[in-house]
Write a protein that holds these residues in place. Structure first.
Motif, PDB file in Angstrom:
ATOM      1  N   UNK A  26      -1.880   0.413  -7.070  1.00 39.65           N
ATOM      2  CA  UNK A  26      -1.358  -0.738  -6.788  1.00 39.65           C
ATOM      3  C   UNK A  26       0.128  -0.713  -6.768  1.00 39.65           C
ATOM      4  N   UNK A  27       0.549  -0.079  -7.883  1.00 43.18           N
ATOM      5  CA  UNK A  27       2.114   0.011  -8.108  1.00 43.18           C
ATOM      6  C   UNK A  27       2.874   0.764  -7.112  1.00 43.18           C
ATOM      7  N   UNK A  28       2.273   1.774  -6.553  1.00 42.46           N
ATOM      8  CA  UNK A  28       2.781   2.811  -5.465  1.00 42.46           C
ATOM      9  C   UNK A  28       2.484   2.420  -3.917  1.00 42.46           C
ATOM     10  N   UNK A  29       1.698   1.484  -3.820  1.00 44.99           N
ATOM     11  CA  UNK A  29       1.639   0.758  -2.603  1.00 44.99           C
ATOM     12  C   UNK A  29       2.510  -0.077  -2.240  1.00 44.99           C
ATOM     13  N   UNK A  30       3.017  -0.275  -0.928  1.00 46.65           N
ATOM     14  CA  UNK A  30       3.871  -1.411  -0.753  1.00 46.65           C
ATOM     15  C   UNK A  30       3.714  -2.416  -0.526  1.00 46.65           C
ATOM     16  N   UNK A  31       4.576  -3.604  -0.987  1.00 46.58           N
ATOM     17  CA  UNK A  31       4.179  -5.007  -0.991  1.00 46.58           C
ATOM     18  C   UNK A  31       4.140  -5.474   0.333  1.00 46.58           C
ATOM     19  N   UNK A  32       3.370  -6.681   0.580  1.00 45.33           N
ATOM     20  CA  UNK A  32       3.153  -7.184   1.978  1.00 45.33           C
ATOM     21  C   UNK A  32       4.589  -7.548   2.577  1.00 45.33           C
ATOM     22  N   UNK A  33       5.494  -8.043   1.776  1.00 47.53           N
ATOM     23  CA  UNK A  33       6.757  -8.394   2.743  1.00 47.53           C
ATOM     24  C   UNK A  33       7.612  -7.101   3.146  1.00 47.53           C
ATOM     25  N   UNK A  34       7.283  -5.991   2.211  1.00 52.41           N
ATOM     26  CA  UNK A  34       7.954  -4.760   2.796  1.00 52.41           C
ATOM     27  C   UNK A  34       7.096  -4.337   3.935  1.00 52.41           C
ATOM     28  N   UNK A  35       5.679  -4.436   4.066  1.00 49.19           N
ATOM     29  CA  UNK A  35       4.916  -4.057   5.107  1.00 49.19           C
ATOM     30  C   UNK A  35       5.388  -4.681   6.562  1.00 49.19           C
ATOM     31  N   UNK A  36       5.529  -5.918   6.527  1.00 44.64           N
ATOM     32  CA  UNK A  36       6.007  -6.739   7.443  1.00 44.64           C
ATOM     33  C   UNK A  36       7.252  -6.496   8.032  1.00 44.64           C
ATOM     34  N   UNK A  37       8.190  -6.303   7.229  1.00 48.04           N
ATOM     35  CA  UNK A  37       9.741  -6.030   7.384  1.00 48.04           C
ATOM     36  C   UNK A  37       9.941  -4.414   8.028  1.00 48.04           C
ATOM     37  N   UNK A  38       8.896  -3.722   7.665  1.00 55.80           N
ATOM     38  CA  UNK A  38       9.131  -2.277   8.047  1.00 55.80           C
ATOM     39  C   UNK A  38       8.208  -2.408   9.388  1.00 55.80           C
ATOM     40  N   UNK A  39       7.256  -2.942   9.620  1.00 55.38           N
ATOM     41  CA  UNK A  39       6.538  -2.886  10.822  1.00 55.38           C
ATOM     42  C   UNK A  39       7.436  -3.702  11.815  1.00 55.38           C
ATOM     43  N   UNK A  40       8.291  -4.470  11.777  1.00 59.11           N
ATOM     44  CA  UNK A  40       9.237  -5.139  12.696  1.00 59.11           C
ATOM     45  C   UNK A  40      10.209  -4.011  12.951  1.00 59.11           C
ATOM     46  N   UNK A  41      10.687  -3.135  12.090  1.00 61.95           N
ATOM     47  CA  UNK A  41      11.692  -2.197  12.286  1.00 61.95           C
ATOM     48  C   UNK A  41      10.958  -1.113  12.908  1.00 61.95           C
ATOM     49  N   UNK A  42       9.623  -0.593  12.687  1.00 63.84           N
ATOM     50  CA  UNK A  42       9.061   0.500  13.659  1.00 63.84           C
ATOM     51  C   UNK A  42       8.969   0.087  14.979  1.00 63.84           C
ATOM     52  N   UNK A  43       8.574  -1.154  15.355  1.00 60.22           N
ATOM     53  CA  UNK A  43       8.284  -1.759  16.472  1.00 60.22           C
ATOM     54  C   UNK A  43       9.727  -1.618  17.362  1.00 60.22           C
ATOM     55  N   UNK A  44      10.672  -2.078  16.738  1.00 60.23           N
ATOM     56  CA  UNK A  44      11.943  -1.940  17.468  1.00 60.23           C
ATOM     57  C   UNK A  44      12.349  -0.424  17.692  1.00 60.23           C
ATOM     58  N   UNK A  45      12.070   0.452  16.747  1.00 60.36           N
ATOM     59  CA  UNK A  45      12.343   1.714  17.116  1.00 60.36           C
ATOM     60  C   UNK A  45      11.525   2.325  18.046  1.00 60.36           C
TER      61      UNK A  45
END
Length: 148
Positions: A26-45
């Motif tokens: 649980x400590x090594x998995x990304x937090x939900x806000x990290x997931x959504x922010x990174x997903x937005x970046x991945x989609x743009x790229x």
């Protein structure tokens, strides 16, 4: 000590092991806000890559909901020029802040903000695949790459 006592100690040790393993994962998995922010970046790229060329055959835009992972998978028809298109895709990633992270089974690998991307051309030069992932494993991969 009796066999029963040893069995109880083994069960307690197994339960402690499971609890510690769960907490560490649980400590090594990304937090939900990290997931959504990174997903937005991945989609743009990935949108930038799509506009670079090639005809999209399939595009999985994180269609399977997961708890601690986001991903994008693109397959494009390269029309016999997969190596040329692969170079353009790599240049697109580099221009958007991705850093080279060597090669893997999946092809050339890049890192950005804990996410990994891979670009792979088919042997027959007809198709090219791009995958982007953000999860605990990608974060670990990018950390190892940053240290080396």
């Amino acid at each position: 000590m009796s066999t029963r006592t040893w069995t109880q100690l083994a069960v307690v040790a197994a339960v402690i092991f499971v609890i510690v393993s769960f907490i560490r994962s649980c400590n090594s998995a990304p937090a939900q806000d990290q997931l959504f922010g990174t997903l937005s970046m991945l989609r743009a790229d990935m949108d930038q890559i799509v506009h670079t060329g090639g005809r999209v055959i399939s595009y999985d835009n994180n269609s399977k909901t997961t708890f601690s992972r986001v991903y994008l998978l693109l397959t494009a028809d390269a029309g016999g020029r997969a190596r040329e298109l692969s170079a353009k895709y790599q240049d697109s990633l580099l221009s958007r802040g991705w850093t080279p992270a060597g090669s893997s089974i999946d092809g050339l690998r890049f890192c950005k903000q804990g996410a990994t991307a891979s670009v792979r051309a088919s042997q027959d030069e007809q198709r090219i695949a791009v995958g982007m992932v953000f999860d605990a494993a990608s974060i670990s991969t990018c950390r190892r790459h940053a240290v080396n």
